[in-house]
Design a protein around this motif. Structure first.
Motif, PDB file in Angstrom:
ATOM      1  N   THR A   1      -0.528   3.074  -5.874  1.00  0.00           N
ATOM      2  CA  THR A   1      -0.427   4.284  -6.354  1.00  0.00           C
ATOM      3  C   THR A   1      -0.131   4.357  -7.838  1.00  0.00           C
TER       4      THR A   1
ATOM      5  N   GLY B   1       2.012   4.555   5.584  1.00  0.00           N
ATOM      6  CA  GLY B   1       0.647   4.822   5.861  1.00  0.00           C
ATOM      7  C   GLY B   1       0.064   5.466   6.748  1.00  0.00           C
TER       8      GLY B   1
ATOM      9  N   PRO C   1       0.809  -1.066   0.215  1.00  0.00           N
ATOM     10  CA  PRO C   1       0.110   0.049   0.126  1.00  0.00           C
ATOM     11  C   PRO C   1       0.879   1.249   0.038  1.00  0.00           C
ATOM     12  N   THR C   2       0.468   2.214  -0.795  1.00  0.00           N
ATOM     13  CA  THR C   2       1.156   3.621  -0.736  1.00  0.00           C
ATOM     14  C   THR C   2       2.149   3.634  -1.882  1.00  0.00           C
TER      15      THR C   2
END
Length: 350
Positions: free
Chosen positions: A192, A265, A187-188
């Motif tokens: 993205t 995050g 994630p992140t």
């Protein structure tokens, strides 16, 4: 009957100049190959004594869209700025790729547009490396779509509008023998970019004279997710254990400082990143999971800086005996300096 094999973690330091051209990329691989060749055991005839498995870092092919375009983007401050400048030089090509791929994500459209060139450079360079140095080669990873002509085909065109963090494997003759796509996306970072997750059921080992080998790309080697907001996260080491793999290749690229507590995050980590890798990563899985086949893990880390993308980490070769796991070899250092580049090699019995 047990057989000796050389397990190798290629800890590679990269800079933008390593992606200036296909020739620069191959020269970087030869830099590693020369170190590897000197480290390998030889017979009196000069032939290599043992078969060899060399693992390269995740994302080593991730910056290949810069090839042939580096002079255009040298002043960029971030990788996003650099890739945007590259994309703007071919707006019609990118628009066509987005239309064919049925995507509105510009990042995905760009990766689809450059995929044929990226795949050609990545595949040819690592095929040549495997052949020249006579090694089974897990070629880290690159950002690629599925191939409409089949995973291993020489011909290539994107099959769909999805892009995956993808690892290729080559045998010592330079033949492309396996494809693995990352299942658990960070994630992140990867979300993205608009990357798509691979499927657990498609992760298949490749066969060697020293047994079955599986590839887990970075986060796929972790036992637990980084955040509580990842309901689809799944540990994957047991998947390859079920397929009888004695060795797991683990291409890796860590974006956070290795020695200090990390922030992810919006959460402040209490552990240094290096501690988290031991407590939650491949070492932890090999120690705690009920395994029958897996005996060795080879983690190869990417180092250096490409614009604002910074990589730290220490490569390792792990060995498991029952429920006990030990570090057979660990890189002397892991930082953004060229001196941290290292080829770890250990001879083991499988």
């Amino acid at each position: 009957m047990p057989q000796k094999v050389e397990l190798v973690a290629c800890q590679v330091h990269v800079t933008p100049d390593d992606y200036a051209s296909a020739e620069a990329f191959e020269a970087m691989l030869d830099r590693i190959g020369n170190k590897l060749s000197k480290a390998r055991a030889r017979l009196a005839s000069g032939a290599y004594e043992h078969p060899c498995l060399a693992v390269f870092p995740e994302m080593i092919g991730g910056f290949l869209p810069l090839a042939g375009r580096l002079d255009t983007v040298r002043e960029a401050r971030t990788i996003d700025e650099a890739l945007t400048k590259v994309a703007l030089r071919s707006p019609f090509r990118m628009a066509s790729a987005m239309l064919r791929g049925k995507t509105i994500r510009t990042s995905v459209g760009f990766l689809l547009a450059v995929a044929p060139e990226v795949r050609r450079i990545y595949r040819e360079a690592f095929s040549r490396f495997a052949r020249r140095y006579e090694v089974w080669t897990v070629a880290g990873s690159a950002l690629l779509p599925r191939n409409a002509h089949g995973n291993l085909s020489d011909s290539f065109s994107p099959a769909e509008g999805r892009v995956y963090n993808t690892s290729y494997t080559f045998n010592p003759s330079g033949r492309h023998v396996s494809v693995s796509r990352k299942v658990n996306l960070v994630p992140t970072v990867e979300d993205t970019l608009g990357l798509s997750p691979g499927r657990r059921g498609e992760l298949m080992p490749f066969s060697t004279p020293f047994g079955q080998v599986g590839t887990l790309i970075c986060y796929d080697g972790f036992a637990v997710p980084h955040t509580p907001r990842e309901p689809d996260f799944c540990p994957l080491l047991s998947h390859y254990d079920d397929h009888g793999c004695g060795v797991v290749a683990h291409p890796a690229a860590n974006f956070w400082p290795w020695e200090t507590p990390w922030t992810f995050g919006g959460m402040d980590g209490r552990k240094a990143r290096k501690e988290q890798w031991l407590d939650e990563g491949l070492f932890s899985q090999m120690e705690s999971a009920p395994l029958r086949a897996v005996r060795y893990g080879v983690t190869a880390q990417l180092l250096g800086r490409v614009f604002d993308s910074h990589f730290d980490g220490r490569s390792q070769i792990l060995a498991r005996d029952g429920s006990s796991v030990r570090i057979l070899a660990e890189a002397a250092r892991g930082d953004a300096s060229p001196e941290a580049e290292e080829v770890l090699l250990r001879v083991v019995e499988v």
